[in-house]
Design an enzyme around this catalytic site. Sequence first.
Site, PDB file in Angstrom:
ATOM      1  N   SER A   1       0.650  -1.253   0.039  1.00 60.62           N
ATOM      2  CA  SER A   1       0.120  -0.077  -0.211  1.00 60.62           C
ATOM      3  C   SER A   1       0.911   1.312  -0.146  1.00 60.62           C
ATOM      4  O   SER A   1       0.306   2.413  -0.109  1.00 60.62           O
ATOM      5  CB  SER A   1      -0.912  -0.003   1.124  1.00 60.62           C
ATOM      6  OG  SER A   1      -0.391   0.256   2.499  1.00 60.62           O
TER       7      SER A   1
ATOM      8  N   LYS B   1      -5.422   4.295   8.995  1.00 59.55           N
ATOM      9  CA  LYS B   1      -4.818   5.167   8.122  1.00 59.55           C
ATOM     10  C   LYS B   1      -5.342   6.771   8.224  1.00 59.55           C
ATOM     11  O   LYS B   1      -4.631   7.504   8.478  1.00 59.55           O
ATOM     12  CB  LYS B   1      -4.656   4.654   6.752  1.00 59.55           C
ATOM     13  CG  LYS B   1      -3.726   3.215   6.522  1.00 59.55           C
ATOM     14  CD  LYS B   1      -3.799   2.634   5.384  1.00 59.55           C
ATOM     15  CE  LYS B   1      -2.978   1.591   5.084  1.00 59.55           C
ATOM     16  NZ  LYS B   1      -2.832   0.943   3.841  1.00 59.55           N
TER      17      LYS B   1
END
Length: 789
Positions: A691, A734
């Site tokens: 990611s 996140k």
Amino acid sequence: MPEPRDLPIAAAPPPAVIPPHVPVVALADLVMFPKISVPLLLTDPQAQEAVTTAQAAGQIVAFITVKKARPDKKAQPDDMYDVGTACRVREAMKLPDDTMRLLVEGLERVRVSQVVAVGGHLEADVAAWPAPQSAKNDRVEAEMYSVVNQFKEAVSLGAPVPFDVMLVVMNLTDPWQLADLIALNMDFRADEKQAILEAKTTEEKLEKTGLAVARQNKVLKLSRKIQDDTGKELGKMEREMFLREQLKSIEKELGTVGGKSEFDELGAKIEAAGMPDKVKATATKELARLQAMPSFSPEISYVRTYLDWLVGLPWNKKTASEIDIAKAGKILDDDHYGLEKVKERILDYLAVQKLVGRVRGPILCFAGPPGTGKTSIGKSIARSLGRKFVRISLGGVRDEAEIRGFRRTYVGALPGRIIQGIAEAGTKNPVFMLDEIDKLGNDFRGDPSAALLEALDPEQNNEFSDHYLESPFDLSDVLFITTANLLDTVPAPLRDRMEVIEFPGYTEDEKFHIAKGYLIPKAVEANGLAGKKLTFTDNAVRTVIRSWTREAGVRNLERELSTVCRKIARQVAEGKRGHFAVGISDLAKYLGPERFHAAGSEKRDEVGVVTGLAWTEAGGEILRIEAAIMPGSGQLILTGNLGKIMQESAQAAFSYARARSKELGVKVPFHKTSDIHVHVPQGAIPKDGPSAGVAMALALASLVSGRAIRHDVAMTGEVTLRGKVLEIGGVKEKVLAAHRAGMHTVILPKENERDIAEIPKEVRKALRFVYARTMDDVMKTAMMPRAKS
Ligand code: ADP
């Protein structure tokens, strides 16, 4: 306790001078005699202390027999016979199981005039009382002859006398020594031996010995008879009595001091433990084995430990537990701020359990970063159900035996952690939390998850077998809850059996409320400040959250707040009075300089420096990515403890930048003439996953094009060679991390747009979200326009 040490045996001991005052070892079932050396095992601390004291002064100890042993085995001055034997301690060694092995040489009979307790042991005034120097007469000769004959008979009837003792007895000419040696080696009662020791004349001595041997022979004959007559009717009681007698004498023979009552106690515990019949039968058998063991056998401590485990387990003990949903709801609310979804799910789960009647179905698994309240919710569940709470950590467990126990044949074997947890709980229906199930190892030593599966599976855990116990234990009443930081590494078969409840990280606002409502009151109480005037201003609390912690949970926050309370407690203890108000300006005084700056890790827009977002065990985190270019030969250097997938993803980003160099306005063929270095700082933390692809590609693009990246933009997403941005996981954590770090814009893959709904409103409002399909979208948002040169 002194260190074990070996005493050298004195080469030629000088004739014994018995000091008038000596330490005393009290003997329970044993009598020591002059001129005979005997190995002994001492278990009780009182006796051991006496020996150690003697070692420091002349090595002489009086061994005196007690008239009647007390249940606690601690002898008092009044308990002693007033004749004993002064002995020299020739060797003394402390064994690992805290017993002391001795070699004792009998010196002289002593009269004991006064026994007193000194420290933890006894001491006495003694005076030597040697045997009278009488000439042998006919009567003495005749009695010696008769005693030796009786002794021979005893041996032929099976009295367990060592062969060399037998030889010596046959050849002795001194009547006193003869009597003493026989008394020491035969199965006499303690009072018989004491009478032999105390005899005033030779005739009396031999007569007492003869009587005792005769009694012994009667017992031996009876024993013969019992053995011969097994077929005949023989009262069970009599037989048992005989066997016990025999066991006891074996013990005595081998120098056990006391010890019988311990067996009785163990027996009673076995009766009381409520074990299933099969287990009870095993325990009884082991106890019998234990009783029959000679006291120096190393196996004794293993068998005893085993029995202690068996009797210590709550085979049949439950706390009354009832599921009351309303009460459970209230307790969960009382103990925790927010976590609405978690609480909902737990109440649903409990409702189902209530209807089904017992613990059935999937195991709960609490998943989330540290400090998000997983343990604490577990405790509240236990409280609301009226059950005990235990918790074991599975972190680093690689061996099946740690779950299921070691077989008893291993030295130092113990039950596995599950059974240990149950023993700790003391009931068979606790709430049992298995922490860090995601850190379970798996290698050649066996697969611990298989053992766990058996423990957790309601279909088979009513007969959970622990290798050490060797008897199944019923775990079906246990309410198991597992916890994990990340679910990726949980073995699939385990994950299938679990109902996962996610504990997301907290927003700053939630942390604030948790601090005000829970953490501060707890810290105040814990530091003894209850009732004192102590307040934190709201701004101070928020500042602690923002500038002293950066975490998904509230663990560090809790620590910082209690640091403040501790420091204030100290001031109170030093006499300071009044009202303590903790404001922003006081924080540095208590907590040291700020640890984090709210405006993100970078304050300037730079070329080649990008803020990525990662999802780790600690929740979401911001991840700085730096790229640098230097003359070289087209290599890509990656540093910062990157996992394999992340390295590949960097390669892909590199290829993307190369492929797009023309569009990026790069004239030089940098892939031939330069090396590129990508570094992700905080190298100690392993990082992996695809990611960070977007962030790395952007860093490279920025580097080769010379365009700076906005410092307040954070991003996450996987990138393809053609610059497509792909979906990733952990969006919520996140985004929370980006918010914590003071970012203004977050770039997410377009496909992750739907995850935004989960993010708390206040966070959503504070951030600008950009959903990217391609790297072009990313660059448009994050890159500064090309600087005019
Ligand atoms: P975890 O097990 O998830 O690592 P803990 O349960 O140990 O976390 O939580 C750390 C501390 O934070 C505990 O003192 C706990 O009571 C407190 N805490 C966490 N979440 C909350 C909450 N929502 N409300 C009140 N206190 C909380």
